[in-house]
Design a protein around this motif. Sequence first.
Motif, PDB file in Angstrom:
ATOM      1  N   LEU A   1       0.820  -1.211   0.000  1.00  0.00           N
ATOM      2  CA  LEU A   1       0.000   0.000   0.000  1.00  0.00           C
ATOM      3  C   LEU A   1       0.854   1.261   0.000  1.00  0.00           C
ATOM      4  O   LEU A   1       0.536   2.253  -0.675  1.00  0.00           O
TER       5      LEU A   1
ATOM      6  N   TYR B   1       3.590   0.867  -3.531  1.00  0.00           N
ATOM      7  CA  TYR B   1       3.168   0.523  -4.890  1.00  0.00           C
ATOM      8  C   TYR B   1       1.747   0.942  -5.244  1.00  0.00           C
ATOM      9  O   TYR B   1       1.358   0.862  -6.404  1.00  0.00           O
ATOM     10  N   TYR B   2       0.952   1.393  -4.266  1.00  0.00           N
ATOM     11  CA  TYR B   2      -0.402   1.836  -4.589  1.00  0.00           C
ATOM     12  C   TYR B   2      -0.358   3.301  -5.031  1.00  0.00           C
ATOM     13  O   TYR B   2       0.587   4.029  -4.670  1.00  0.00           O
TER      14      TYR B   2
ATOM     15  N   SER C   1      -0.289   7.123  -5.208  1.00  0.00           N
ATOM     16  CA  SER C   1      -0.027   8.065  -4.115  1.00  0.00           C
ATOM     17  C   SER C   1       0.474   9.384  -4.680  1.00  0.00           C
ATOM     18  O   SER C   1       0.766   9.503  -5.865  1.00  0.00           O
TER      19      SER C   1
ATOM     20  N   PHE D   1      -6.890  -1.387   2.460  1.00  0.00           N
ATOM     21  CA  PHE D   1      -6.683  -1.975   1.127  1.00  0.00           C
ATOM     22  C   PHE D   1      -8.000  -2.105   0.356  1.00  0.00           C
ATOM     23  O   PHE D   1      -8.101  -1.700  -0.804  1.00  0.00           O
TER      24      PHE D   1
ATOM     25  N   SER E   1      -8.969   0.166  -2.861  1.00  0.00           N
ATOM     26  CA  SER E   1      -9.165  -0.577  -4.116  1.00  0.00           C
ATOM     27  C   SER E   1     -10.510  -0.238  -4.729  1.00  0.00           C
ATOM     28  O   SER E   1     -10.618  -0.018  -5.956  1.00  0.00           O
TER      29      SER E   1
ATOM     30  N   HIS F   1     -10.423   3.266  -6.264  1.00  0.00           N
ATOM     31  CA  HIS F   1      -9.651   3.335  -7.509  1.00  0.00           C
ATOM     32  C   HIS F   1     -10.377   2.633  -8.658  1.00  0.00           C
ATOM     33  O   HIS F   1     -10.345   3.096  -9.798  1.00  0.00           O
TER      34      HIS F   1
END
Length: 567
Positions: A26, A29-30, A32, A118, A122, A125
């Motif tokens: 998170l 790699y998510y 940001s 998470f 998710s 997004h």
Amino acid sequence: MKFSKRTKLNIILLWVFTALPMSIFLYYYYPSQPIDWSIFMLMVLLAIATTAIPIYIGNVTIFFSQWVTVAAFLAYGAGVEMILVQLSILPMIFRVLFLQDLPYRLIFSSWMFIMVSFLSASAAHIAGYQIGSMDTIQILLGATIFMFVSLLSNHVILYSRERILGQKEKFFSRDALWDYAAGLVTLPFAVALYVLQLTMGWLAFPLLGIPFLLITYVMRMYNTAERANIALAKASAFGHELADRLSVEQIVNMFLEHLKNLLPADNIYIIDNLKGNYVVMRALEDGHEMRIDVPSDTIKNSFIHYYFTYSEKQCYVKSSEWVHEAPDFLKNDMNSLLIVPVHRNKKTEGLIILTARKKYAFEKFQLDIVHLLATYFAVSLEKAKYVNAAVEKSETCALTGLHNYRFLNKTLEIEQNRLNSNPHLILSALMLDIDHFKQINDRYGHHAGNIVLKDFAKLIQKNVPEDAVVARYGGEEFVIILPQYTKEEATKIGEKVRQTVEIHPFLVDSDLTKNRLDEIIYITVSIGVSSAPEDTDETMSLLRNADRALYIGAKQAGRNKVAEYLK
């Protein structure tokens, strides 16, 4: 609830193999945005301050910190929101330090919040939200989906945990609905905070944060006042209910039950002062009745003696304030303690002590509620004692001290109900009549006759089993009720009484002799025996049968005999 070793291991493995890699994913790699650390620190302070002002509704504790965490997601992404959530629970940790297996509970909570972050991010997004967006529709849609999925996933995880642990709760309980309501309230503030900090920077936090905290604090104060009013109404209703109870045992049981339901106490104690000796009269520990035998001096040398002496009430919020002066029976794992005096006749005759593992478990209004309940309790006890004394007086023979005919009737009604409900029970009765009692009155006077009756009553009581009911039936007639004694066993008891009376010297002073000298006389007694259900199914018939056996089988057969009823 205490976790098993297997549960503890599963919690650790769950966090290591799912929460840890998920949190790294998170953050790194998510989607940001670069972090403005000054803004982030303001978010941390605001989230912690909001969490420190919870609102209690029923059994639910509501925190409004999501208005900051959702804004953090909108601005910087799921990684920052995840960290902010973990930091915002610090005030919650302070409030639950009393819980068993606290480290494992915190690890599980950390895992849950990471999973919720998470899932919520998710969903937002997938719906098309871009971190740092300035588009109004995107902001509203992203915030709404994030908030809804956050609440739902949190709800599902907690519900699943309760089901796994064997708790059978409704999925949409009233407590869960309050969480959703709190989410709806905070959503507009989250959007406003995000938009304002984009345009105004750090100024957004005092502009929105201070009013929000003030409003939350006012809501908390109103919530406390509302809970106090509800508790007061319950206490008043309880007072009326308590006043209707006539038994001391009933009053004490009801008082403990209402205290247990009305306040967040783990343990409850009633301390009594019996002529200078302190005793723990009743104790409830974790909902279970406990017998506590503790020397009076142990209580007298503790802080409890001070409250007996000065009749004060007090609320302690943590163990360090009282534990060093506490008696041994107050558990060391308790933190909060509430102590209230019980007044009778303008004196402190007792104390009510409530303890809880949680710090700050009791509030000031609860101290006043318990004080009010203690007043109802004392008045009800006093009333019960007067009523019981009056009842006892009305059911006691003033001359002999035995039960009278009224009490005998009540006892027979009770025994009749027992016989009706269980055909395997038995009941025997003895009817006794002092032989030639009229001659004693004629020869020595009625005062001498009264002496014989009193001494005869004492003699019977000494020679019958402890569970026997002895009553004066009228004049020189007496009755002995023997639950669970057969006719044969009752006859043996009657024979023992007859033989004891026959050889017992009765000392009387005569009103009818010239010099009123004391004189020893001897008497005999005739006894009739009957049993149920052998002779009858009715307790009143049982007495009539014993009376018939007395006159036909004993009196007419020469007196000084024990006779069984014969159909």
